[in-house]
Design a protein around this motif. Structure first.
Motif, PDB file in Angstrom:
ATOM      1  N   THR A   1      -5.562 -24.546 -10.710  1.00  0.00           N
ATOM      2  CA  THR A   1      -4.479 -24.729  -9.150  1.00  0.00           C
ATOM      3  C   THR A   1      -3.078 -25.235  -9.679  1.00  0.00           C
ATOM      4  O   THR A   1      -2.596 -25.937 -10.567  1.00  0.00           O
ATOM      5  CB  THR A   1      -5.479 -26.358  -9.281  1.00  0.00           C
ATOM      6  N   THR A   2      -2.932 -24.193  -8.350  1.00  0.00           N
ATOM      7  CA  THR A   2      -1.194 -24.579  -8.829  1.00  0.00           C
ATOM      8  C   THR A   2      -1.020 -25.317  -7.321  1.00  0.00           C
ATOM      9  O   THR A   2      -0.861 -25.069  -5.980  1.00  0.00           O
ATOM     10  CB  THR A   2      -0.471 -23.601  -8.369  1.00  0.00           C
ATOM     11  N   ALA A   3       0.560 -26.136  -6.823  1.00  0.00           N
ATOM     12  CA  ALA A   3       0.191 -26.881  -5.643  1.00  0.00           C
ATOM     13  C   ALA A   3       2.193 -26.462  -5.355  1.00  0.00           C
ATOM     14  O   ALA A   3       2.981 -25.910  -6.331  1.00  0.00           O
ATOM     15  CB  ALA A   3       0.485 -28.521  -6.327  1.00  0.00           C
ATOM     16  N   VAL A   4       2.472 -26.721  -4.462  1.00  0.00           N
ATOM     17  CA  VAL A   4       3.343 -26.238  -4.190  1.00  0.00           C
ATOM     18  C   VAL A   4       4.725 -27.199  -4.020  1.00  0.00           C
ATOM     19  O   VAL A   4       3.593 -28.136  -3.172  1.00  0.00           O
ATOM     20  CB  VAL A   4       3.993 -25.178  -3.026  1.00  0.00           C
ATOM     21  N   VAL A   5       5.767 -27.431  -4.239  1.00  0.00           N
ATOM     22  CA  VAL A   5       6.569 -28.927  -3.818  1.00  0.00           C
ATOM     23  C   VAL A   5       8.073 -28.227  -2.544  1.00  0.00           C
ATOM     24  O   VAL A   5       8.364 -27.168  -2.903  1.00  0.00           O
ATOM     25  CB  VAL A   5       6.744 -29.449  -5.242  1.00  0.00           C
ATOM     26  N   GLY A   6       8.160 -28.920  -1.856  1.00  0.00           N
ATOM     27  CA  GLY A   6       8.934 -28.471  -0.858  1.00  0.00           C
ATOM     28  C   GLY A   6       9.340 -27.523   0.229  1.00  0.00           C
ATOM     29  O   GLY A   6       9.880 -26.679   0.630  1.00  0.00           O
ATOM     30  N   PHE A   7       7.711 -26.670   0.437  1.00  0.00           N
ATOM     31  CA  PHE A   7       7.241 -25.906   0.795  1.00  0.00           C
ATOM     32  C   PHE A   7       7.770 -25.754   2.785  1.00  0.00           C
ATOM     33  O   PHE A   7       7.365 -26.185   2.534  1.00  0.00           O
ATOM     34  CB  PHE A   7       5.766 -25.364   0.129  1.00  0.00           C
ATOM     35  N   PRO A   8       7.611 -24.083   2.182  1.00  0.00           N
ATOM     36  CA  PRO A   8       8.551 -22.853   1.956  1.00  0.00           C
ATOM     37  C   PRO A   8       9.950 -23.285   1.483  1.00  0.00           C
ATOM     38  O   PRO A   8      10.160 -22.076   0.926  1.00  0.00           O
ATOM     39  CB  PRO A   8       7.951 -21.848   2.792  1.00  0.00           C
ATOM     40  N   PHE A   9      10.628 -23.575   2.175  1.00  0.00           N
ATOM     41  CA  PHE A   9      12.521 -23.373   2.016  1.00  0.00           C
ATOM     42  C   PHE A   9      12.916 -24.696   1.623  1.00  0.00           C
ATOM     43  O   PHE A   9      14.471 -24.713   1.081  1.00  0.00           O
ATOM     44  CB  PHE A   9      12.807 -22.946   3.479  1.00  0.00           C
TER      45      PHE A   9
ATOM     46  N   VAL B   1      -1.823 -23.155  -3.506  1.00  0.00           N
ATOM     47  CA  VAL B   1      -2.228 -23.908  -1.820  1.00  0.00           C
ATOM     48  C   VAL B   1      -1.339 -24.846  -1.642  1.00  0.00           C
ATOM     49  O   VAL B   1      -1.023 -25.821  -1.920  1.00  0.00           O
ATOM     50  CB  VAL B   1      -3.617 -24.321  -1.603  1.00  0.00           C
ATOM     51  N   PRO B   2      -1.662 -25.022  -0.272  1.00  0.00           N
ATOM     52  CA  PRO B   2      -0.831 -26.009   0.187  1.00  0.00           C
ATOM     53  C   PRO B   2      -1.103 -27.780  -0.288  1.00  0.00           C
ATOM     54  O   PRO B   2      -2.635 -27.476  -0.855  1.00  0.00           O
ATOM     55  CB  PRO B   2      -1.133 -26.319   2.302  1.00  0.00           C
ATOM     56  N   PRO B   3      -0.028 -28.661  -0.011  1.00  0.00           N
ATOM     57  CA  PRO B   3      -0.945 -30.089  -1.067  1.00  0.00           C
ATOM     58  C   PRO B   3      -2.547 -30.385  -0.359  1.00  0.00           C
ATOM     59  O   PRO B   3      -3.049 -31.365  -1.073  1.00  0.00           O
ATOM     60  CB  PRO B   3       0.621 -30.843  -0.140  1.00  0.00           C
ATOM     61  N   LEU B   4      -2.748 -30.293   1.109  1.00  0.00           N
ATOM     62  CA  LEU B   4      -4.278 -30.527   1.501  1.00  0.00           C
ATOM     63  C   LEU B   4      -4.888 -30.474   0.999  1.00  0.00           C
ATOM     64  O   LEU B   4      -6.122 -30.930   0.700  1.00  0.00           O
ATOM     65  CB  LEU B   4      -3.647 -30.039   3.086  1.00  0.00           C
ATOM     66  N   PHE B   5      -5.454 -28.532   0.810  1.00  0.00           N
ATOM     67  CA  PHE B   5      -5.515 -28.376  -0.009  1.00  0.00           C
ATOM     68  C   PHE B   5      -6.258 -28.491  -1.857  1.00  0.00           C
ATOM     69  O   PHE B   5      -7.177 -27.712  -2.682  1.00  0.00           O
ATOM     70  CB  PHE B   5      -6.187 -26.674   0.326  1.00  0.00           C
ATOM     71  N   VAL B   6      -5.506 -29.060  -2.551  1.00  0.00           N
ATOM     72  CA  VAL B   6      -5.030 -29.103  -4.021  1.00  0.00           C
ATOM     73  C   VAL B   6      -6.490 -29.898  -4.167  1.00  0.00           C
ATOM     74  O   VAL B   6      -6.828 -28.939  -5.237  1.00  0.00           O
ATOM     75  CB  VAL B   6      -3.488 -30.233  -4.892  1.00  0.00           C
TER      76      VAL B   6
ATOM     77  N   ILE C   1       3.213 -26.963 -10.900  1.00  0.00           N
ATOM     78  CA  ILE C   1       3.971 -27.659  -9.704  1.00  0.00           C
ATOM     79  C   ILE C   1       5.228 -25.909  -9.833  1.00  0.00           C
ATOM     80  O   ILE C   1       5.783 -26.088 -10.217  1.00  0.00           O
ATOM     81  CB  ILE C   1       4.731 -28.453 -10.392  1.00  0.00           C
ATOM     82  N   GLU C   2       5.114 -25.601  -8.805  1.00  0.00           N
ATOM     83  CA  GLU C   2       6.061 -25.221  -7.929  1.00  0.00           C
ATOM     84  C   GLU C   2       7.161 -25.229  -7.005  1.00  0.00           C
ATOM     85  O   GLU C   2       6.612 -25.874  -5.729  1.00  0.00           O
ATOM     86  CB  GLU C   2       5.654 -22.981  -7.370  1.00  0.00           C
ATOM     87  N   ILE C   3       8.676 -25.393  -7.484  1.00  0.00           N
ATOM     88  CA  ILE C   3       9.310 -26.422  -6.803  1.00  0.00           C
ATOM     89  C   ILE C   3      10.017 -25.845  -6.571  1.00  0.00           C
ATOM     90  O   ILE C   3      10.807 -24.789  -6.720  1.00  0.00           O
ATOM     91  CB  ILE C   3      10.008 -27.583  -7.757  1.00  0.00           C
ATOM     92  N   THR C   4      10.352 -26.014  -4.817  1.00  0.00           N
ATOM     93  CA  THR C   4      10.788 -25.553  -3.468  1.00  0.00           C
ATOM     94  C   THR C   4      12.134 -25.504  -3.655  1.00  0.00           C
ATOM     95  O   THR C   4      12.643 -26.807  -3.524  1.00  0.00           O
ATOM     96  CB  THR C   4      10.356 -24.934  -2.851  1.00  0.00           C
TER      97      THR C   4
END
Length: 218
Positions: free
Chosen positions: A57-65, A38-43, A88-91
């Motif tokens: 729980t997976t968080a994205v960093v620098g999403f989406p590009f 999910v987006p950072p706000l929902f983590v 942590i998924e780093i874009t």
């Protein structure tokens, strides 16, 4: 074979609500999928739902590009860990990638990855394979594989593209076995999901837990 243990539910539409994040978390627990991204706000909220379960729980960093500067991505990473993210998924920065600025990309991953490792979290890198040529994709696999990420994700899901068997095969051929592959594009049905897994994918992402042409996974 049941697909649930390799499935990540994602929630990235611009108008996503907390109620939808709550519902997806409940669905993930019920189906016993691998993770919810999910987006950072929902983590923090999602982690509260999932904390006593096997679902990560997976968080994205620098999403989406990946356009954020390295310092911003560092801050996002730290906050995702504070909020309880297991993964942590780093874009990857697509501007740097399309301009062949490999020095910048190396600095980016070599700055962020040690932070993730120091806290015992899982690290993935998100690419956008539909806009990369084979040479760029191979170079990414070589660099991020050597850096020691846990997996490469083939797409953000935001470009409305599907993952192809050919792309998965190319990525698999470039990576050591310990580096996993997660699909990020649209998956149409169970047949398509199984084709991607057969081609070398290890994990499948489903937008909002739905197979595009055939409804929920089960």
């Amino acid at each position: 074979m049941s697909l649930e243990p390799v499935i990540t539910y994602t929630l990235f539409k611009p108008g996503a609500t907390i109620a939808e994040a709550d519902g997806l978390s409940i669905q993930a627990i019920d189906k016993k999928v691998m993770s919810v991204c999910v987006p950072p706000l929902f983590v923090k909220r999602v982690k509260e739902h999932l904390k006593d379960t096997s679902v990560k729980t997976t968080a994205v960093v620098g999403f989406p590009f990946g356009y954020s500067i390295i310092e911003a991505k560092v801050a996002e990473t730290v906050m995702a860990i504070v909020d309880g993210a297991d993964v942590i998924e780093i874009t990857a920065n697509l501007n740097a990638l399309k301009n062949a600025d490999w020095q910048y990309l190396a600095k980016e991953i070599n700055t962020i990855l040690p932070i993730i490792r120091s806290k015992g979290r899982i690290a993935g890198v998100v690419l956008e394979s539909s806009i990369l040529d084979d040479k760029e994709l191979v170079a990414c696999c070589d660099m991020y594989g050597a850096a020691g990420v846990d997996y490469i994700k083939t797409a953000s899901g935001m470009l409305e593209k599907e993952d192809s068997v050919e792309t998965i095969r190319l990525v698999r051929n470039c990576l050591a076995n310990q580096v996993k592959i997660k699909t990020g594009g649209h998956v149409h049905d169970i047949k398509h999901a199984n084709e991607l897994l057969t081609a070398g994918a290890d994990y499948i992402s489903l937008d909002n837990g739905i197979l595009r042409d055939s409804g929920k996974l089960s």
